[in-house]
Design a protein around this motif. Structure first.
Motif, short mmCIF file in Angstrom:
data_model
loop_
_atom_site.label_atom_id
_atom_site.label_comp_id
_atom_site.label_asym_id
_atom_site.label_seq_id
_atom_site.Cartn_x
_atom_site.Cartn_y
_atom_site.Cartn_z
N UNK A 59 21.75 -5.73 4.52
CA UNK A 59 22.00 -5.63 5.69
C UNK A 59 21.06 -4.66 6.82
N UNK A 60 21.42 -4.94 7.99
CA UNK A 60 20.83 -4.20 8.91
C UNK A 60 19.36 -3.65 8.87
N UNK A 61 18.33 -4.47 8.92
CA UNK A 61 17.21 -4.07 8.38
C UNK A 61 16.52 -2.81 9.38
N UNK A 62 16.80 -2.95 10.61
CA UNK A 62 16.41 -1.84 11.52
C UNK A 62 17.10 -0.30 11.12
N UNK A 100 3.23 -12.56 2.18
CA UNK A 100 1.52 -12.63 2.33
C UNK A 100 1.20 -12.53 3.77
N UNK A 101 1.42 -11.39 4.40
CA UNK A 101 1.06 -11.38 5.81
C UNK A 101 -0.27 -11.21 6.09
N UNK A 102 -0.62 -11.31 7.24
CA UNK A 102 -2.03 -11.23 7.56
C UNK A 102 -2.09 -9.73 7.60
N UNK A 103 -3.32 -9.33 6.87
CA UNK A 103 -3.69 -7.79 6.88
C UNK A 103 -5.24 -7.67 7.49
N UNK A 104 -5.60 -6.93 8.68
CA UNK A 104 -6.71 -6.89 9.42
C UNK A 104 -7.23 -8.24 9.76
N UNK A 105 -6.46 -9.04 10.17
CA UNK A 105 -6.69 -10.27 10.36
C UNK A 105 -7.02 -11.47 9.52
N UNK A 140 12.65 1.62 -2.17
CA UNK A 140 11.78 0.78 -1.29
C UNK A 140 10.99 -0.13 -2.12
N UNK A 141 10.73 0.01 -3.30
CA UNK A 141 9.95 -0.87 -3.98
C UNK A 141 10.33 -2.29 -3.93
N UNK A 142 11.50 -2.81 -3.55
CA UNK A 142 11.64 -4.34 -3.22
C UNK A 142 11.20 -4.58 -1.89
N UNK A 143 10.86 -3.77 -1.02
CA UNK A 143 9.94 -4.01 0.10
C UNK A 143 8.76 -4.21 -0.14
N UNK A 144 8.04 -3.70 -1.12
CA UNK A 144 6.65 -4.19 -1.42
C UNK A 144 6.74 -5.41 -2.16
N UNK A 145 7.59 -5.84 -3.01
CA UNK A 145 7.77 -7.21 -3.47
C UNK A 145 8.05 -8.09 -2.49
N UNK A 146 8.80 -7.98 -1.24
CA UNK A 146 9.19 -8.89 -0.43
C UNK A 146 7.91 -9.13 0.45
N UNK A 147 6.87 -7.91 0.64
CA UNK A 147 5.86 -7.98 1.35
C UNK A 147 4.79 -9.00 0.77
N UNK A 167 8.41 -2.46 13.49
CA UNK A 167 8.64 -3.82 13.01
C UNK A 167 7.97 -4.22 11.87
N UNK A 168 6.61 -3.81 11.57
CA UNK A 168 6.13 -4.04 10.23
C UNK A 168 7.14 -3.78 9.02
N UNK A 169 7.87 -2.87 9.19
CA UNK A 169 8.70 -2.24 8.07
C UNK A 169 9.81 -3.15 8.05
N UNK A 170 10.49 -3.53 9.28
CA UNK A 170 11.48 -4.33 9.51
C UNK A 170 11.27 -5.73 8.73
N UNK A 171 10.16 -6.22 9.06
CA UNK A 171 9.67 -7.66 8.65
C UNK A 171 9.74 -7.65 6.74
N UNK A 172 9.52 -6.71 6.41
CA UNK A 172 9.49 -6.53 4.79
C UNK A 172 10.71 -5.95 4.28
#
Length: 109
Positions: A24-27, A75-80, A64-71, A13-18
């Motif tokens: 196409x087909x994130x999973x 700006x998801x919550x990390x450690x709350x 996979x660098x674009x996934x880091x940019x997407x993350x 799930x965390x990987x799919x989100x970014x």
């Protein structure tokens, strides 16, 4: 590398989100990148394929660098908490990982 690759399958799930929305087909993308990370990590342990594994990991880290940019954009919550500084600091690690994959797989001659 192998451990992070396994996480793509055990907790995708965390990987799919970014995965960038343009892909196409994130999973499937997450599973594929996890598989290549596992294979690359294992390949570094085998002298006969170490060089190819390193080159493959270098390509994977670029892919996979674009996934880091997407993350970073999300700006998801990390450690709350939201921690944009951590996300910005994460970006320079990609070139470091590329260099490390090159360094461990270079010819020893």
């Amino acid at each position: 590398m192998v451990l992070v690759g396994v996480l793509h399958f055990t907790n995708p799930k965390p990987f799919i989100k970014i995965v960038p929305p343009s892909l196409p087909r994130p999973r499937s993308m997450v599973y594929l990148s996890g598989l290549f990370e596992i294979l690359g990590g294992l390949g570094l342990l085998l002298p006969g394929v170490r060089r190819k594994a390193g080159l493959g990991l270098m390509a994977l880290y670029l892919a996979v660098f674009p996934a880091n940019i997407q993350m970073l954009k999300q700006n998801p919550r990390l450690f709350g908490k939201q921690r944009p500084l951590l996300l910005w600091l994460r970006l320079p690690f990609q070139p470091l990982l590329i260099w490390l994959a090159w360094w461990v797989s270079r010819d020893e001659a």
